[in-house]
Design an enzyme around this catalytic site. Structure first.
Site, PDB file in Angstrom:
ATOM      1  N   LYS A  65       0.866  -1.192   0.000  1.00 31.48           N
ATOM      2  CA  LYS A  65       0.000   0.000   0.000  1.00 31.48           C
ATOM      3  C   LYS A  65       0.899   1.237   0.000  1.00 31.48           C
ATOM      4  O   LYS A  65       1.884   1.291   0.750  1.00 31.48           O
ATOM      5  CB  LYS A  65      -0.899  -0.015   1.236  1.00 31.48           C
ATOM      6  N   SER A 121     -10.471  -0.101   6.567  1.00 32.60           N
ATOM      7  CA  SER A 121      -9.818  -0.052   5.252  1.00 32.60           C
ATOM      8  C   SER A 121      -9.157  -1.322   4.769  1.00 32.60           C
ATOM      9  O   SER A 121      -8.702  -1.371   3.625  1.00 32.60           O
ATOM     10  CB  SER A 121      -8.768   1.042   5.242  1.00 32.60           C
ATOM     11  N   SER A 129      -9.980   2.099   2.318  1.00 31.14           N
ATOM     12  CA  SER A 129      -9.044   2.828   1.505  1.00 31.14           C
ATOM     13  C   SER A 129      -8.019   1.960   0.781  1.00 31.14           C
ATOM     14  O   SER A 129      -7.431   2.395  -0.215  1.00 31.14           O
ATOM     15  CB  SER A 129      -8.296   3.839   2.370  1.00 31.14           C
TER      16      SER A 129
END
Ligand code: GLN
Length: 493
Positions: free
Chosen positions: A78, A181, A157
């Protein structure tokens, strides 16, 4: 020849040690998959050269008998984890071009375990969102589709991470979870995602959103893969004062397949108004599966659940407004000159942050301003304590909880966009556990009538990831979710 992009970590490690294929073979297959699926926009920065270099070193280690725990396993990182020498943006214009001089603890641990980094995965800007539509670098498109043909969100997210794992571009991925997320995008994408207990994984070198909630975690295509990745990410770090100095259990060993006599709590407050019937049905199916596997189902109550979202949307913006004050055009990334220093700050922040981030900075600044601090921030912290206490009383009656992960399946890109409250409601089942710092995981269980994945969430006591994984493993076997998105149809469309 084995399809190298469809292996689990467990299968890949087996094949690597049997010399059925090399880390180079696996890496090349994934680089090809990444190139073929560019339209999904899973990555902000792709690092194929770096991946090939790492694969070469991995094969060398294995040849000399020094293979590491996850040697040769390609993952997506990420883009919230600082990676030395590789641009780290948090999906924000304000950090565009920022190349860290240091490696986050979690990404360093993964390098030390021999993983291969395919690139930096797309996300909502500063991890604020549930749809991966707030990234400065464009939306991530889910590899799944329903009959409407519309592009769907992968969740957020950590949308790029989840979509890459589901689309067979990456074998596993890192994420971070502040209010859901990891769990919500895992559910939307039909994969497994786990957020461990707050403090299990170091936050050092992770771009901060809301520090008392942020927690790194893992995505995989099986519960075991998720356990293996999380294992490599976990552990005490003196550089993070909230990192717990506790031994890390053997997570994969927790998957005994046996939940006989375990008490699973079903919180009645999670039957929220307007919950679609398919979610209710899915939840009941999960309850039956655990019951059939020998668990005892107990009804429990978490009376303060209804305050969780309002509390989260005071605390998270308050902490974000403070954390994001550092982006001033002087120290990192973007700088937009003005007539004087104040104008430079203003111009940089006006141009550098997107709408959702600005909205949260304003809410947070308001909640923290003198006169309102007690009324909002302190009050929210007090209610947060009550929410935690609800869970602690529940865990006197049960060993883990089962709930839906999200109140719906994936929605179309653009839906919910002009109604932030509707978007925030996506986190109704994930936020309470974040406020209490509990470990939680989402396991894919079915496709709905439109062919989209649904997931169920398992929550556990603090530091008891093992029970969460054990229940997750049983749910996984019972649900036997094997669907794979047809990404060729998606790309051809
Ligand atoms: N969707 C939630 C938010 O927008 C949670 C995000 C997260 O967990 N990073 O804040």
């Amino acid at each position: 020849m084995t399809n190298l992009t469809n292996l689990t970590i467990t299968e890949a490690l087996k094949g690597l040690s049997a010399k059925d294929f090399s880390a180079m073979d696996i890496t090349n297959a994934h680089i090809d998959a990444m190139a073929a699926a560019k339209d999904l926009n899973c990555f902000i920065t792709e690092t194929p050269e770096l991946a090939l270099e790492q694969a070469k070193a991995s094969d060398k280690r294995r040849a000399s008998g020094d293979a590491l725990a996850l040697d040769g396993i390609p993952i997506a990182m990420k883009d919230l984890f600082c990676t030395k020498g590789v641009q780290t943006t948090a999906a924000s214009h304000i950090l565009e071009g920022f190349v860290p001089q240091y490696e986050s603890t979690v990404s360093q641990k993964l390098l030390d375990a021999g993983t291969i980094t395919l690139g930096k995965a797309n996300l909502d800007e500063f991890a604020m969102g549930s749809s991966n539509t707030s990234s400065y670098f464009g939306n991530v498109i889910s590899p799944w589709r329903d009959d409407s043909g519309a592009d769907l969100v992968p969740g957020g997210s950590s949308g790029g991470s989840a979509a890459a794992v589901a689309a067979r571009i990456s074998m596993a991925a890192t994420g971070t979870d502040t209010g859901g997320s990891i769990r919500q995008p895992a559910a939307f994408c039909g994969i497994t995602g786990m957020k461990p207990t707050y403090g299990r994984c170091s936050r050092w070198g992770v771009v901060a959103f809301a520090s008392s909630l942020d927690q790194p975690g893992a995505f995989g295509r099986s519960v075991e893969d998720t356990a293996l990745l999380l294992q490599a990410m976990s552990g005490h770090d003196p550089k993070d004062s909230t990192s717990a100095n506790l031994p890390v259990p053997d997570f994969a060993a927790a998957l005994t397949g046996d939940i006989k006599g375990l008490k699973i709590g079903i919180p009645k407050e999670y039957r929220v108004d307007g919950m679609p019937e398919e979610i209710e049905t899915e939840w009941q199916k999960g309850i039956d599966m655990l019951k059939n596997a020998g668990a005892e189902i107990v009804d429990i109550s978490l009376p303060h659940t209804k305050y969780a979202l309002p509390v989260y949307y005071v605390i998270a913006p308050a902490e974000c407004s403070s954390n994001l004050a550092r982006y001033d055009g002087v120290r990192y990334g973007l700088r937009v000159e003005g007539e004087d220093l104040n104008a430079t700050y203003e111009n940089t922040r006006a141009e550098g942050f997107g709408d959702e981030v600005k909205r949260r900075i304003m809410i947070g600044t308001y909640a923290l301003s003198s006169g309102y601090y007690d009324a909002y921030y302190i009050k929210a912290q007090k209610v947060r304590r009550l929410i935690s206490q609800d869970f602690m009383s529940a865990f006197e009656k049960c060993d883990a909880l089962l709930t839906p992960t999200a109140p719906s399946a994936a929605f179309a890109i653009g839906e919910n966009e002009d109604d932030p409250i509707k978007m925030y409601l996506n986190d109704v089942f994930t936020v309470p556990a974040s406020l209490a710092g509990l470990p939680g995981m989402s396991v894919p269980t079915s496709l709905n009538a439109k062919g989209l994945p649904l997931g169920l969430q398992i929550l556990g006591r603090p530091w008891d990831e093992e029970t969460v994984l054990r229940v997750g493993g049983v749910l996984e076997s019972a649900a036997n979710f094997t669907a794979i998105p047809n990404i060729n149809a998606k790309i051809a469309a």
